[in-house]
Design a protein around this motif. Structure first.
Motif, PDB file in Angstrom:
ATOM      1  N   ALA A 248      14.200  48.436  15.597  1.00 43.39           N
ATOM      2  CA  ALA A 248      13.914  48.444  17.030  1.00 43.39           C
ATOM      3  C   ALA A 248      15.024  47.772  17.832  1.00 43.39           C
ATOM      4  CB  ALA A 248      12.585  47.751  17.307  1.00 43.39           C
ATOM      5  N   ALA A 249      15.309  48.335  18.997  1.00 46.17           N
ATOM      6  CA  ALA A 249      16.351  47.793  19.863  1.00 46.17           C
ATOM      7  C   ALA A 249      16.106  46.346  20.294  1.00 46.17           C
ATOM      8  CB  ALA A 249      16.516  48.695  21.094  1.00 46.17           C
ATOM      9  N   PRO A 250      14.846  45.928  20.573  1.00 47.11           N
ATOM     10  CA  PRO A 250      14.657  44.525  20.980  1.00 47.11           C
ATOM     11  C   PRO A 250      15.020  43.499  19.907  1.00 47.11           C
ATOM     12  CG  PRO A 250      12.777  45.856  21.662  1.00 47.11           C
ATOM     13  CD  PRO A 250      13.610  46.709  20.761  1.00 47.11           C
ATOM     14  N   LEU A 251      15.259  43.950  18.671  1.00 53.81           N
ATOM     15  CA  LEU A 251      15.685  43.036  17.618  1.00 53.81           C
ATOM     16  C   LEU A 251      17.191  42.829  17.615  1.00 53.81           C
ATOM     17  CD1 LEU A 251      13.593  44.489  14.632  1.00 53.81           C
ATOM     18  CD2 LEU A 251      13.087  42.407  15.920  1.00 53.81           C
ATOM     19  N   ALA A 252      17.916  43.597  18.406  1.00 54.50           N
ATOM     20  CA  ALA A 252      19.369  43.672  18.284  1.00 54.50           C
ATOM     21  C   ALA A 252      20.062  42.407  18.778  1.00 54.50           C
ATOM     22  CB  ALA A 252      19.889  44.885  19.048  1.00 54.50           C
ATOM     23  N   GLU A 253      21.238  42.160  18.207  1.00 62.05           N
ATOM     24  CA  GLU A 253      22.148  41.136  18.717  1.00 62.05           C
ATOM     25  C   GLU A 253      23.354  41.847  19.314  1.00 62.05           C
ATOM     26  OE1 GLU A 253      23.233  38.643  15.503  1.00 62.05           O
ATOM     27  OE2 GLU A 253      23.813  40.280  14.169  1.00 62.05           O
ATOM     28  N   GLY A 254      23.937  41.246  20.328  1.00 58.73           N
ATOM     29  CA  GLY A 254      25.045  41.882  21.036  1.00 58.73           C
ATOM     30  C   GLY A 254      26.380  41.624  20.374  1.00 58.73           C
ATOM     31  N   TRP A 255      27.197  42.682  20.281  1.00 55.27           N
ATOM     32  CA  TRP A 255      28.552  42.576  19.740  1.00 55.27           C
ATOM     33  C   TRP A 255      29.520  43.230  20.721  1.00 55.27           C
ATOM     34  CZ3 TRP A 255      30.454  41.079  14.680  1.00 55.27           C
ATOM     35  CH2 TRP A 255      29.490  40.415  13.908  1.00 55.27           C
ATOM     36  N   ALA A 256      30.496  42.444  21.171  1.00 52.25           N
ATOM     37  CA  ALA A 256      31.545  42.959  22.057  1.00 52.25           C
ATOM     38  C   ALA A 256      30.963  43.648  23.287  1.00 52.25           C
ATOM     39  CB  ALA A 256      32.467  43.922  21.292  1.00 52.25           C
ATOM     40  N   LEU A 257      29.906  43.071  23.852  1.00 48.50           N
ATOM     41  CA  LEU A 257      29.312  43.659  25.048  1.00 48.50           C
ATOM     42  C   LEU A 257      30.265  43.511  26.235  1.00 48.50           C
ATOM     43  CD1 LEU A 257      25.583  42.519  24.776  1.00 48.50           C
ATOM     44  CD2 LEU A 257      26.686  44.579  23.895  1.00 48.50           C
ATOM     45  N   PRO A 258      30.273  44.483  27.151  1.00 50.09           N
ATOM     46  CA  PRO A 258      31.213  44.432  28.271  1.00 50.09           C
ATOM     47  C   PRO A 258      30.849  43.379  29.312  1.00 50.09           C
ATOM     48  CG  PRO A 258      29.728  46.285  28.547  1.00 50.09           C
ATOM     49  CD  PRO A 258      29.420  45.684  27.205  1.00 50.09           C
ATOM     50  N   THR A 259      29.626  42.896  29.272  1.00 49.79           N
ATOM     51  CA  THR A 259      29.178  41.930  30.266  1.00 49.79           C
ATOM     52  C   THR A 259      28.005  41.159  29.685  1.00 49.79           C
ATOM     53  OG1 THR A 259      28.400  41.699  32.547  1.00 49.79           O
ATOM     54  CG2 THR A 259      27.591  43.596  31.329  1.00 49.79           C
ATOM     55  N   LYS A 260      27.726  40.001  30.279  1.00 49.52           N
ATOM     56  CA  LYS A 260      26.681  39.134  29.749  1.00 49.52           C
ATOM     57  C   LYS A 260      25.903  38.499  30.894  1.00 49.52           C
ATOM     58  CE  LYS A 260      29.653  37.787  25.849  1.00 49.52           C
ATOM     59  NZ  LYS A 260      30.340  36.623  25.200  1.00 49.52           N
TER      60      LYS A 260
END
Length: 505
Positions: A248-260
């Motif tokens: 599921a997407a809500p479990l995801a961690e962000g990698w190299a996101l363009p913004t935070k």
């Protein structure tokens, strides 16, 4: 268990039934599996996973309430035709986990906070109440019944920007199976954090589960020079398979996101905080709480606030969907030291595109500081609530009066709940710093009278609606919900039937 591999010879089930007082089994035909291992609790009480998704301005469609005695929150109602019903959430389910957070031992407010912070999508781990009680009796109160992914074993949300070699991956798939990514060594995808042998789950917030290969190819081409992928490496896929957990997407961690999301810590200065909070519409026309008129040289600007930032959390708690008055009250309640979590327009567009809350990615950016540890914002520029003399003579029957005036937005700063199986209304939530809080209302207070009209009938909500439209002030007669104070008005036996607020999520 034999029931999992096939039915046994039913001849053994035709014997004459004798009630077993020790086991309490009153229908042996329903007890086909007698060879289970009592120590294997996981096979008996495996939680269910409900992945819920809601649209803008709508709810997931379930009501949550606190159980008497401080036990964890329980689903008390599921609205028909809603995401909650479609995904199998049922009345009586106990919430064990929200996304990758174990909440089975947390109180009601913490669980609600996690669900709201999850935004438009949330993964709930639940267990039917009766199964939960049996498991607790077998394992004790210290055992965790909620499975979680191991450290670092989570799906990844990776933002990939094209270089001279393109996105740096190709797609392979079976005829009706999922899509996997084959990475180019040192390519853009590998640098963005896509693991080797990753399974592709979403492209720009859209699931690829039902896409054909040609449809996926077109979608990737339409992404232009950059694309955001939700992927799961082989280790994540295997662990989720073993736990029965969806990728599921809500479990995801962000990698190299363009913004935070950004956490701003402000301390009130001699001239205040130096910003204006205003309810406005964003670039997409959706309403929200926006920060404007950031004064040069004052705490807000020094903390990094920018005009046009949208406020998403106060002291780490989501304010999505709250009105202006309630948001202002939460800021004021933090005093002179507060943390504000904000997103700029670019971040706002990105997280709306991937259909995930920016608050899910605070752990990979910066955890919000507490009010004591952070520097805070000063009083937001807004009208002060009217100051009135609310001293009223005490009521001799143990209840108390309360005089309320509406706030700047016309609200009184409280929400109502119902007592299960009783025609009675009570205060289910009080906005910090709002009119109700300033007048002394407390969560759980029961409403006995409003403007002299007695409550306790079937048409209470209709009466309240009519009275709310009358000229202020609103005069309430209240009784606390404690056992000592409730004897004067509670019917016999109602104390055991007390149920706290049910809240629509």
């Amino acid at each position: 268990m034999e029931a999992a591999t096939g039915l046994r010879d039913t001849a053994s089930l035709t014997q004459k039934f004798e009630f077993n007082a020790k086991w309490g089994i009153d229908n042996p035909v329903l007890s086909l599996a007698e060879d289970y291992d009592p120590s294997d609790l996981w096979s008996l009480v495996r939680p269910r996973f409900c992945l819920l998704s809601k649209g803008e301005g709508s709810s997931f469609g379930f009501h949550l309430k606190q159980e008497p005695g401080g036990a964890g929150p329980v689903v008390c109602r599921v609205e028909p035709g809603t995401p909650a019903q479609h995904q199998g959430l049922r009345e009586g389910d106990r919430i064990l986990g929200v996304n990758n957070h174990v909440v089975e031992c947390e109180d009601y407010a913490v669980v609600v906070r996690h669900i709201r912070a999850s935004g438009p999508r949330v993964l709930l781990m639940v267990l039917a109440q009766h199964v939960h009680d049996v498991a607790r009796a077998q394992q004790g109160t210290s055992a965790h019944l909620c499975p979680t992914l191991g450290p670092g074993v989570r799906p990844r949300l990776c933002h990939i920007v094209k270089d001279e070699g393109g996105f740096g991956f190709s797609v392979t798939h079976s005829h009706h199976g999922p899509f996997w990514l084959v990475l180019s060594a040192g390519g853009a995808a590998e640098r963005a954090g896509v693991p080797p042998g990753a399974r592709l789950l979403e492209v720009n917030g859209v699931s690829v589960e039902k896409l054909t290969y040609n449809q996926l190819s077109r979608k990737l081409c339409q992404s232009g020079e950059q694309v955001t992928l939700l992927v799961a490496g082989p280790e994540v896929e295997e662990q989720c398979r073993q736990l029965g957990m969806p990728l599921a997407a809500p479990l995801a961690e962000g990698w190299a996101l363009p913004t935070k999301p950004r956490c701003l810590h402000l301390t009130k200065g001699p001239k205040g905080f130096g910003f204006l909070l205003r309810e406005d519409k964003g670039l997409d026309g959706r309403p929200g709480q926006f920060l404007w008129e950031v004064d040069p040289g004052l705490p807000a600007e020094k903390a990094g606030m920018q005009a046009g930032d949208r406020l998403v959390a106060v002291a780490g708690e989501s304010v999505e969907g709250l009105g202006h008055e309630e948001t202002v009250s939460r800021i004021r309640a933090q005093g002179s030291c507060i943390s504000l979590t904000v997103v700029d327009p670019k971040a706002d567009r990105f997280f709306r595109m991937v259909r995930l809350s920016p608050l899910l990615f605070l752990e990979s950016t910066e955890a919000p500081a507490s009010a004591q540890e952070a520097c805070s914002a000063s009083p937001v520029k807004t009208k002060e609530l009217p100051v009135e003399d609310t001293a009223l003579p005490p009521v001799p029957d143990g209840s108390r009066p309360c005089l309320l005036y509406p706030g700047p937005d016309g609200g009184y700063g409280f929400r109502l709940g119902c007592v299960a199986n009783e025609a009675r209304l009570f205060i289910s939530q009080v906005t910090l710093g709002g009119s109700a809080a300033q007048a002394g209302l407390q969560m759980g207070d029961v409403i006995l009278e409003v403007n002299g009209y007695a409550m306790g009938g079937e048409n209470d909500l209709e009466k309240l609606q009519q009275l709310a439209e009358a000229e202020p002030p609103l005069c309430l007669k209240l009784a606390a919900r404690s056992c000592q104070d409730s004897e004067a008005w509670n019917p016999p036996g109602s104390g055991e039937d007390w149920a706290l607020a049910s809240e629509l999520l």
